[in-house]
Enzyme design. Structure first.
Site, PDB file in Angstrom:
ATOM      1  N   TRP A  75      53.929 -46.089 -43.504  1.00  0.00           N
ATOM      2  CA  TRP A  75      54.047 -45.462 -44.821  1.00  0.00           C
ATOM      3  C   TRP A  75      52.681 -44.980 -45.283  1.00  0.00           C
ATOM      4  CZ3 TRP A  75      54.524 -50.552 -43.823  1.00  0.00           C
ATOM      5  CH2 TRP A  75      54.046 -51.511 -44.712  1.00  0.00           C
ATOM      6  N   ASP A  76      52.155 -45.370 -46.434  1.00  0.00           N
ATOM      7  CA  ASP A  76      50.932 -44.765 -46.987  1.00  0.00           C
ATOM      8  C   ASP A  76      49.878 -44.489 -45.894  1.00  0.00           C
ATOM      9  OD1 ASP A  76      52.320 -45.671 -49.215  1.00  0.00           O
ATOM     10  OD2 ASP A  76      50.555 -46.507 -50.194  1.00  0.00           O
ATOM     11  N   SER A 164      46.956 -50.069 -49.733  1.00  0.00           N
ATOM     12  CA  SER A 164      46.298 -48.772 -49.520  1.00  0.00           C
ATOM     13  C   SER A 164      44.862 -48.678 -49.988  1.00  0.00           C
ATOM     14  CB  SER A 164      47.096 -47.685 -50.210  1.00  0.00           C
ATOM     15  OG  SER A 164      48.251 -47.470 -49.469  1.00  0.00           O
ATOM     16  N   ARG A 245      45.175 -51.509 -57.574  1.00  0.00           N
ATOM     17  CA  ARG A 245      45.060 -51.225 -56.142  1.00  0.00           C
ATOM     18  C   ARG A 245      44.673 -49.769 -55.870  1.00  0.00           C
ATOM     19  NH1 ARG A 245      50.704 -52.278 -57.019  1.00  0.00           N
ATOM     20  NH2 ARG A 245      51.973 -50.382 -57.005  1.00  0.00           N
ATOM     21  N   ASP A 246      44.600 -49.450 -54.582  1.00  0.00           N
ATOM     22  CA  ASP A 246      44.502 -48.081 -54.054  1.00  0.00           C
ATOM     23  C   ASP A 246      43.191 -47.365 -54.378  1.00  0.00           C
ATOM     24  OD1 ASP A 246      47.104 -48.742 -53.356  1.00  0.00           O
ATOM     25  OD2 ASP A 246      48.073 -47.279 -54.655  1.00  0.00           O
ATOM     26  N   GLU A 338      49.982 -44.462 -58.786  1.00  0.00           N
ATOM     27  CA  GLU A 338      49.513 -45.004 -57.510  1.00  0.00           C
ATOM     28  C   GLU A 338      48.669 -43.998 -56.740  1.00  0.00           C
ATOM     29  OE1 GLU A 338      52.729 -48.075 -56.160  1.00  0.00           O
ATOM     30  OE2 GLU A 338      53.657 -46.121 -56.062  1.00  0.00           O
TER      31      GLU A 338
HETATM   32  C1  FRU Z   1      52.531 -46.670 -52.480  1.00  0.00           C
HETATM   33  C2  FRU Z   1      52.203 -48.135 -52.570  1.00  0.00           C
HETATM   34  C3  FRU Z   1      50.742 -48.325 -52.872  1.00  0.00           C
HETATM   35  C4  FRU Z   1      50.479 -49.682 -52.314  1.00  0.00           C
HETATM   36  C5  FRU Z   1      51.386 -49.743 -51.127  1.00  0.00           C
HETATM   37  C6  FRU Z   1      51.984 -51.093 -50.883  1.00  0.00           C
HETATM   38  O1  FRU Z   1      53.591 -46.405 -51.628  1.00  0.00           O
HETATM   39  O2  FRU Z   1      52.995 -48.754 -53.547  1.00  0.00           O
HETATM   40  O3  FRU Z   1      50.442 -48.235 -54.234  1.00  0.00           O
HETATM   41  O4  FRU Z   1      49.129 -49.829 -51.969  1.00  0.00           O
HETATM   42  O5  FRU Z   1      52.411 -48.798 -51.342  1.00  0.00           O
HETATM   43  O6  FRU Z   1      52.851 -51.090 -49.796  1.00  0.00           O
HETATM   44  C1  FRU Z   2      54.683 -51.355 -54.062  1.00  0.00           C
HETATM   45  C2  FRU Z   2      55.414 -52.436 -54.805  1.00  0.00           C
HETATM   46  C3  FRU Z   2      54.614 -52.923 -55.993  1.00  0.00           C
HETATM   47  C4  FRU Z   2      54.982 -54.358 -56.014  1.00  0.00           C
HETATM   48  C5  FRU Z   2      55.014 -54.669 -54.554  1.00  0.00           C
HETATM   49  C6  FRU Z   2      55.703 -55.946 -54.239  1.00  0.00           C
HETATM   50  O1  FRU Z   2      55.424 -50.199 -53.858  1.00  0.00           O
HETATM   51  O2  FRU Z   2      56.697 -52.056 -55.243  1.00  0.00           O
HETATM   52  O3  FRU Z   2      54.889 -52.307 -57.199  1.00  0.00           O
HETATM   53  O4  FRU Z   2      54.049 -55.084 -56.733  1.00  0.00           O
HETATM   54  O5  FRU Z   2      55.516 -53.535 -53.934  1.00  0.00           O
HETATM   55  O6  FRU Z   2      56.756 -55.884 -53.361  1.00  0.00           O
END
Ligand code: FRU
Ligand code: FRU
Ligand code: FRU
Ligand code: FRU
Length: 492
Positions: A75-76, A164, A245-246, A338
């Protein structure tokens, strides 16, 4: 300009720049976000897209190829960049970093098992001459088991994951990998024993590339850079569901020599007592469609208080950082802003961030996709792009019907509603993203690989999809081309 349905007018934003250190936070207001529904066609029938084509990612077909050849969920994803967002190949190899997880997991279980992996492929080949799946080779995980867990004082975590970030190429083939280092503390039933602990972190390694492939060394140490402070950025104590994050680092053209970082945060109010203000609503004086503040604060919208944070490096090694006030808040608008990033074009600063349909606050709605804001500097009174809505590129979506979930799309939803997410804007307006779910309620396929790259024209306060790019607007699958190359004799 697309037609607008009747509704509230967007907030007036001047785009005026402030100093990065100033205490000014631009607001993506409810009045702005209301434009999303004004852009939507109220007569779009079941399974049709209700949003303007110019802001809609072309529909991705269901028979997509898998870039990892069955090895991992992907994914990301982010490229190897410099401080200006240029994307590099090294000795003729393009390199990308992705969140990956074992394919034995359900795709929706991936977040608590995420790890950073990398892929490489030879540079300089046009997309249509590559293998259909993008022609990447999976290089494996960046970190050895255990390395990213070391920064947590409380070692009793149940899950320790890597989320990420972004990767900077430095002199001598050094890579500074900025990422989110996360510890979860859950019981056997999956409930939190205490809130999860996401931290913005750095690990440094080296890239070794030749015509046979790419190897990474180093990445055996992690530096904890930033933890949410509770003043600008909400903490787990204030809200166990907080987002922090990110990291994405860059140089501001107005401040050469300094390094800044944007990241996802939430406004630092306690979850149960959070309140939005008239400025967060942003309605113009006398707007007949304006909502009252009491009504909004009583609606549950106060659970959605995303922001985009700014930090500044205090040393050249980029190991010490200080928080600055957030550059954008989305109070009572959305809970998730995000993977924020900056693109600098025509003297303007474009701030992009991804958001979900399901994280909009009560009374608001908009597609899964990438949202954008333009201003005269990295701290500005940002104007949301495209009729003031903020939407830059969304999935085909019908806002007249519920969305459902990626694992259970709504019966009336367009098959592309969850087709892609985590859009990242690259040089030349190219946009990459990953496939989540493609298809209708009765016939859908989960993704876990990168979508076709698309192209967005960015002009003033507008963007529009370039349908002449690739085939009907869809370029190569997983196409993340470098625009610059470094070699062992080069200046990097
Ligand atoms: C976006 C996201 C990011 C995070 C990651 C977690 O798809 O939610 O914000 O770092 O995926 O899997
Ligand atoms: C990322 C997310 C966050 C949550 C995390 C936990 O996309 O949905 O918002 O904190 O995964 O599963
Ligand atoms: C310079 C600066 C510029 C900005 C201006 C706003 O210090 O930060 O980037 O345009 O100040 O006052
Ligand atoms: C709503 C909410 C959302 C957030 C989610 C986390 O109750 O706070 O804003 O994304 O819960 O579970």
């Amino acid at each position: 300009q697309p037609d607008l349905q009747p509704g509230a007018e967007p907030t007036v934003h001047t785009q005026q720049a402030y100093a990065p250190e100033d205490d000014f936070t631009a607001k993506w207001t409810r009045a702005d976000a209301k434009q999303l529904q004004r852009l939507s066609d109220p007569n779009a029938a079941s399974r049709e897209n209700s949003m303007p084509a110019s802001l809609t990612m072309p529909t991705v077909p269901q028979d997509f190829p898998d870039m990892s050849n069955g090895e991992v969920w992907v994914w990301d994803t982010w490229p190897l960049t410099d401080e200006h967002g240029n994307q590099y190949s090294v000795n003729g190899q393009e390199i990308i970093f992705s969140l990956v997880a074992d394919r034995s997991l359900g795709f929706d279980d991936r977040h608590v098992f995420a790890k950073i992996g990398y892929f490489f492929r030879p540079a300089g080949i046009p997309a249509d001459e590559r293998p259909e799946n993008g022609g990447w080779t999976y290089g494996g995980l960046v970190f050895k088991e255990g390395v990213t867990g070391t920064i947590f004082e409380d070692q009793s975590y149940s899950h320790q994951t890597q989320w990420s970030g972004s990767a900077r190429i430095m002199k001598g083939g050094e890579i500074k990998l900025f990422f989110t280092d996360v510890a979860f503390y859950r019981d056997a039933a999956g409930n939190n024993i205490k809130p999860y602990d996401p931290r913005i972190a750095l690990s440094v390694g080296k890239v070794h590339a030749n015509k046979n492939g790419v190897k990474l060394t180093g990445f055996d140490k992690v530096t904890d850079l930033l933890q949410a402070d509770g003043t600008y950025y909400q903490t787990g104590e204030q809200n166990p569901y907080f987002n922090f994050r990110d990291p994405f680092t860059f140089e501001d053209p107005a401040h050469p020599g300094e390094t800044y970082m944007v990241f996802e945060g939430n406004s630092a109010m306690p979850r149960e007592s959070a309140q939005c203000t008239e400025e967060d609503l942003g309605y113009r004086e006398g707007d007949p469609y304006a909502e009252s503040l009491d009504e909004v604060n009583a609606s549950g919208a106060t659970y959605q208080i995303g922001n985009i944070g700014l930090a500044k490096a205090k040393n050249d090694e980029l190991t010490e950082w200080e928080f600055l006030p957030p550059i954008l808040s989305a109070n009572c608008v959305t809970d998730q802003t995000e993977r924020p990033q900056f693109v600098f074009k025509d003297g303007k600063s474009y701030l992009f961030t991804i958001s979900h349909r399901g994280t909009f606050a009560a009374g608001l709605d908009g597609p899964e996709g990438v949202y954008g804001f333009v201003g005269d500097g990295i701290r500005s009174d940002f104007q949301p792009l495209n009729s003031g809505s903020g939407l830059a590129l969304g999935n085909p979506t019908n806002l007249n019907f519920a969305g459902g979930q990626p694992f259970a799309p709504d019966y009336n939803q367009h098959p592309g509603h969850f087709q892609a997410y985590s859009h990242y804007v690259m040089p030349g307006g190219l946009v990459q993203s990953f496939i989540d779910t493609i298809g209708t309620h009765d016939d859908f396929v989960r993704g876990g690989t990168l979508a076709p790259t698309v192209k967005m024209d960015i002009e003033g306060a507008s963007t529009s999809v370039d349908y002449s790019y690739g085939t009907g607007g869809l370029g190569g699958w997983a196409d993340i081309p470098a625009n610059l190359d470094v070699n062992s004799g080069g200046k990097l």
